[in-house]
Design a protein around this motif. Sequence first.
Motif, PDB file in Angstrom:
ATOM      1  N   UNK A  72       1.313  -1.270  -0.118  1.00 49.62           N
ATOM      2  CA  UNK A  72      -0.470   0.677   0.069  1.00 49.62           C
ATOM      3  C   UNK A  72       1.255   1.293   0.129  1.00 49.62           C
ATOM      4  N   UNK A  73       0.294   2.057  -0.991  1.00 45.31           N
ATOM      5  CA  UNK A  73       1.686   3.541  -0.971  1.00 45.31           C
ATOM      6  C   UNK A  73       0.212   4.442  -1.277  1.00 45.31           C
ATOM      7  N   UNK A  74       1.084   6.293   0.109  1.00 45.99           N
ATOM      8  CA  UNK A  74       0.322   6.820  -0.403  1.00 45.99           C
ATOM      9  C   UNK A  74       0.876   7.686  -0.696  1.00 45.99           C
ATOM     10  N   UNK A  75       0.198   8.756  -1.946  1.00 51.57           N
ATOM     11  CA  UNK A  75       1.008   9.808  -2.498  1.00 51.57           C
ATOM     12  C   UNK A  75       1.881  10.898  -1.157  1.00 51.57           C
ATOM     13  N   UNK A  76       3.086  11.959  -1.867  1.00 51.88           N
ATOM     14  CA  UNK A  76       3.372  13.002  -1.183  1.00 51.88           C
ATOM     15  C   UNK A  76       4.391  13.557  -2.134  1.00 51.88           C
ATOM     16  N   UNK A  77       5.048  14.817  -1.803  1.00 52.94           N
ATOM     17  CA  UNK A  77       5.253  15.259  -2.387  1.00 52.94           C
ATOM     18  C   UNK A  77       7.126  15.328  -1.969  1.00 52.94           C
ATOM     19  N   UNK A  78       7.792  16.720  -2.307  1.00 52.63           N
ATOM     20  CA  UNK A  78       8.869  16.914  -2.597  1.00 52.63           C
ATOM     21  C   UNK A  78       9.531  18.592  -3.021  1.00 52.63           C
ATOM     22  N   UNK A  79      10.020  19.522  -2.570  1.00 52.37           N
ATOM     23  CA  UNK A  79      10.382  20.040  -3.118  1.00 52.37           C
ATOM     24  C   UNK A  79      12.119  20.172  -2.833  1.00 52.37           C
ATOM     25  N   UNK A  80      13.131  20.612  -4.178  1.00 47.94           N
ATOM     26  CA  UNK A  80      14.320  20.965  -3.912  1.00 47.94           C
ATOM     27  C   UNK A  80      14.966  22.364  -3.459  1.00 47.94           C
ATOM     28  N   UNK A  81      15.521  22.850  -3.888  1.00 47.15           N
ATOM     29  CA  UNK A  81      15.809  24.624  -3.938  1.00 47.15           C
ATOM     30  C   UNK A  81      15.672  25.735  -4.707  1.00 47.15           C
ATOM     31  N   UNK A 137      23.714  14.763  -2.430  1.00 44.82           N
ATOM     32  CA  UNK A 137      24.900  15.528  -3.095  1.00 44.82           C
ATOM     33  C   UNK A 137      25.272  16.357  -3.499  1.00 44.82           C
ATOM     34  N   UNK A 138      24.291  16.352  -4.443  1.00 45.59           N
ATOM     35  CA  UNK A 138      24.893  17.434  -5.513  1.00 45.59           C
ATOM     36  C   UNK A 138      24.422  18.881  -4.889  1.00 45.59           C
ATOM     37  N   UNK A 139      23.669  18.870  -3.526  1.00 46.39           N
ATOM     38  CA  UNK A 139      23.848  20.194  -3.084  1.00 46.39           C
ATOM     39  C   UNK A 139      22.641  20.985  -2.256  1.00 46.39           C
ATOM     40  N   UNK A 140      21.468  19.858  -3.665  1.00 40.16           N
ATOM     41  CA  UNK A 140      20.072  19.925  -3.222  1.00 40.16           C
ATOM     42  C   UNK A 140      19.499  19.422  -1.384  1.00 40.16           C
ATOM     43  N   UNK A 150       1.817   9.424  11.178  1.00 37.66           N
ATOM     44  CA  UNK A 150       2.418  10.642  10.750  1.00 37.66           C
ATOM     45  C   UNK A 150       1.064  12.016  10.752  1.00 37.66           C
ATOM     46  N   UNK A 151       1.486  13.061  11.249  1.00 35.22           N
ATOM     47  CA  UNK A 151       0.679  14.277  11.279  1.00 35.22           C
ATOM     48  C   UNK A 151       0.748  14.991  10.697  1.00 35.22           C
ATOM     49  N   UNK A 152       0.686  15.945   9.203  1.00 33.71           N
ATOM     50  CA  UNK A 152       1.203  16.968   8.466  1.00 33.71           C
ATOM     51  C   UNK A 152       2.543  17.114   8.551  1.00 33.71           C
ATOM     52  N   UNK A 153       3.387  16.733   7.908  1.00 31.46           N
ATOM     53  CA  UNK A 153       4.497  17.065   8.015  1.00 31.46           C
ATOM     54  C   UNK A 153       5.235  17.520   6.882  1.00 31.46           C
ATOM     55  N   UNK A 154       6.101  18.908   6.889  1.00 31.83           N
ATOM     56  CA  UNK A 154       6.600  19.370   5.932  1.00 31.83           C
ATOM     57  C   UNK A 154       8.358  19.717   6.399  1.00 31.83           C
ATOM     58  N   UNK A 155       9.228  18.405   7.059  1.00 32.40           N
ATOM     59  CA  UNK A 155      10.160  18.873   7.500  1.00 32.40           C
ATOM     60  C   UNK A 155      11.553  18.327   5.571  1.00 32.40           C
ATOM     61  N   UNK A 156      12.334  19.031   5.966  1.00 30.88           N
ATOM     62  CA  UNK A 156      13.516  18.714   5.075  1.00 30.88           C
ATOM     63  C   UNK A 156      13.995  17.559   5.718  1.00 30.88           C
ATOM     64  N   UNK A 157      14.692  17.256   4.867  1.00 26.03           N
ATOM     65  CA  UNK A 157      15.367  15.535   4.706  1.00 26.03           C
ATOM     66  C   UNK A 157      16.679  15.544   4.883  1.00 26.03           C
ATOM     67  N   UNK A 158      16.895  14.646   5.704  1.00 29.61           N
ATOM     68  CA  UNK A 158      18.842  13.493   6.019  1.00 29.61           C
ATOM     69  C   UNK A 158      18.741  13.115   5.433  1.00 29.61           C
ATOM     70  N   UNK A 159      20.316  12.541   5.017  1.00 25.99           N
ATOM     71  CA  UNK A 159      20.481  11.134   4.217  1.00 25.99           C
ATOM     72  C   UNK A 159      21.569  11.332   5.370  1.00 25.99           C
ATOM     73  N   UNK A 160      22.050   9.716   6.176  1.00 32.50           N
ATOM     74  CA  UNK A 160      22.555   9.371   6.523  1.00 32.50           C
ATOM     75  C   UNK A 160      24.179   9.223   5.934  1.00 32.50           C
TER      76      UNK A 160
END
Length: 737
Positions: free
Chosen positions: A275-284, A416-419, A303-313
């Motif tokens: 089962x999948x859900x739709x979401x969106x992401x924004x870059x620079x 990794x490209x700085x976005x 999850x409760x209405x999230x709008x947060x930056x993504x961190x990659x290990x």
Amino acid sequence: MGLSATQRYSFSSDAFNGASYQFSPKSLGRDPHALLNSIPSVKKSWPVETVPGPNFTINSICPLADNFHSNSKRSIGIKTTKSIPHIMTQVDRMQAEGITGKGIKVGILDTRVDYTHPALGAGVGPGHLIVRQSDHVKKSNTICEHCEGHGTHVAGILAAQPNKLGFIGAAPGVELSTYRVIGCSEEETSMESVLNGLHRAYTDGNQIITASFGRAEQQFDSVSSLVEYIADRGVIVTAAIRNDGLNGRFERIIPASRNKVVAIGSAENGEVPRFLRNATYRTNDGTAKAFVWSPAVSGSSPWVDVELPLAVGQSTETRDCDNFKNAGDMTGKVVLVKASACSDTVDYMGFATREGDMWSKAEMAVKRGAEHVLFYSENEATDFMQPPDSGEFRNIPRAAGMVPYSTAQEFIRLQRSGQQITLQMDSLNTSSQRYIDRVPNARAGLTSKASNWGFTYRPVDNISLGLYLRTEFELNVKPDVLTPGEPILSTWPVDHGGYAVLSGTSMATPLAAGIFALLLEARKNMSVADLKTLLATTAKPVAFTTNAQDTSLAPVLHQGSGMAQVWNAAHATTLLSTTKLIFGDTLYPTLDRSFTIRNIGSGEVTYTLTNRVAKTFYVLGEGEGSPDVPDEEPPSLMAPSPKAVKYADAVAEIVFANSSVVVPAGHSVEVELALIPPKGLRIESLPIYSGFITLDGSNGDKLSLPYVGAVGSAGRMVPGLTVLLGLTCFVALLDYL
């Protein structure tokens, strides 16, 4: 005798006359069995014990209980489905011929079934899919999502009606009766509940009874006795072999391990539904782009209405459990974590694997302030998230989810490209679009790693209170057949999502029950014994691995006769005299090394015989020795310890008197063979060899006969079982004649 007792339940039929009683502890003395069995009207007695709840894995649950389809008692005009499990077992071919199990009566013993579900007929009674329902636990009228959804899922696999998710049950034409005999914990369920439901299922006239539960094999077992009485009267009983395979080759389960029960093992589905859900992401540049994700099944809050930056290990591609050593404060970020283990090791089947898991990595992020974690798998065939063990992990994320592999790779590339990546995800309680998709399963068709396997036992000591009961290990073959059980899409309680993806032999077993319903409809005049033989001997042996360089089959003790092929069973005109050949060990070998081919068709058939070998494995590791179980240990047949199984290349050779056999129509021919056991093996570690004798008929019939044997002395393997009673409730089999 002056016994003080209160009757709790009574059972009376041509299969079983019995009752359960609550006794005063003082009246039973030191040896309750001897005392009770000395009563002239008592044939046998058993203590009343508890039954564990269902043992399965929840992979994915539909986020909301949408009204996916219209309410109807039973859908008309069933059409062929493209369900991969149905294709793998030839159910699709039977349904294409209009065979749906019409009129066959099937009883499900399980947790509560949500009869209000539209795909299950939205009601109970004549004209509905579920014609009757009874509760033999009666502790609660509420449905516990992660337990009592089990029965609803089982019912859907067997007989679900058409729905918008695009699947139907294996036998949607059956008449279902459901019997709640299992609660959510051992405290809720006693053997009395199971006996009561099982007896009721028999007296209600069900032709098939299916049970997706079991318990560790013990000798005090009233349920297995009743199951065998019922099977003797022509009822097909299918039972799950459970999902403790990771514990090793000695995890036997009742009632599945009994000879007259059809024990069902699990194979991997050819696809992974999710089962999948739709979401969106924004870059620079601020442009919104869509992506899909799925929430964790459990182990975290919604999850409760999230709008947060993504961190990659910083070390997402390494095997280090701490991907975030130099990441700094991760408060207010969604963290991307690779869902892989941390260090190389070998699993119980001898395959390379890794220790630790994704929750170990998530714990490291949580310690740095993260509350939201998105996992991704090592390939596009996404592994579902498993709930964490709360006893092992104290720092789990407040909310967790998973993204497809391709999405994670794009996020990593952008970062990794700085976005800078910002994620926007709606609350699970909103109506944002959600759907189900399917990806290929890399382990398609193989036996599920968790599916139980190993040996059956027999008692060698008399039963007596406080004595040490020993059991001897036998070379009997269980499971009997496989069907796909991991992962499987089916129905789920309406109030908890309506649909779910689950894994386990619990899911494989109702599919097998549905397959038997199709056979009963297709071959109305054939005996149950012959139907069982046909399903076993027409099954398709499965491979040991997906590695193309290794052409060996999985050991017979892993797979039984192989993957059920119902269309072949429904159309075959060849009957074999047995479903398996047990050669014993080389110290005490069996002398009967022959079987009979019976041609029930209208023309002469020539059969070509071959030997297809399976992997040989060692029961014991080097220096492991015969196990000793001290008296103070709890009851167990887990011996020896479940170390990684070692395999060997040496295999048995089968020499046929004739490599081809001609059988005239209506006649039988005996096939004699000679066995040459494998050589060059560590005899002290008890090697187990196996394989399949295949028969290719000139009429198109393809059959196989599994065989198994041991090199050395199987008699030295004597697992111990300490008998600790201290119980005051007993079930007695009564002689009323």
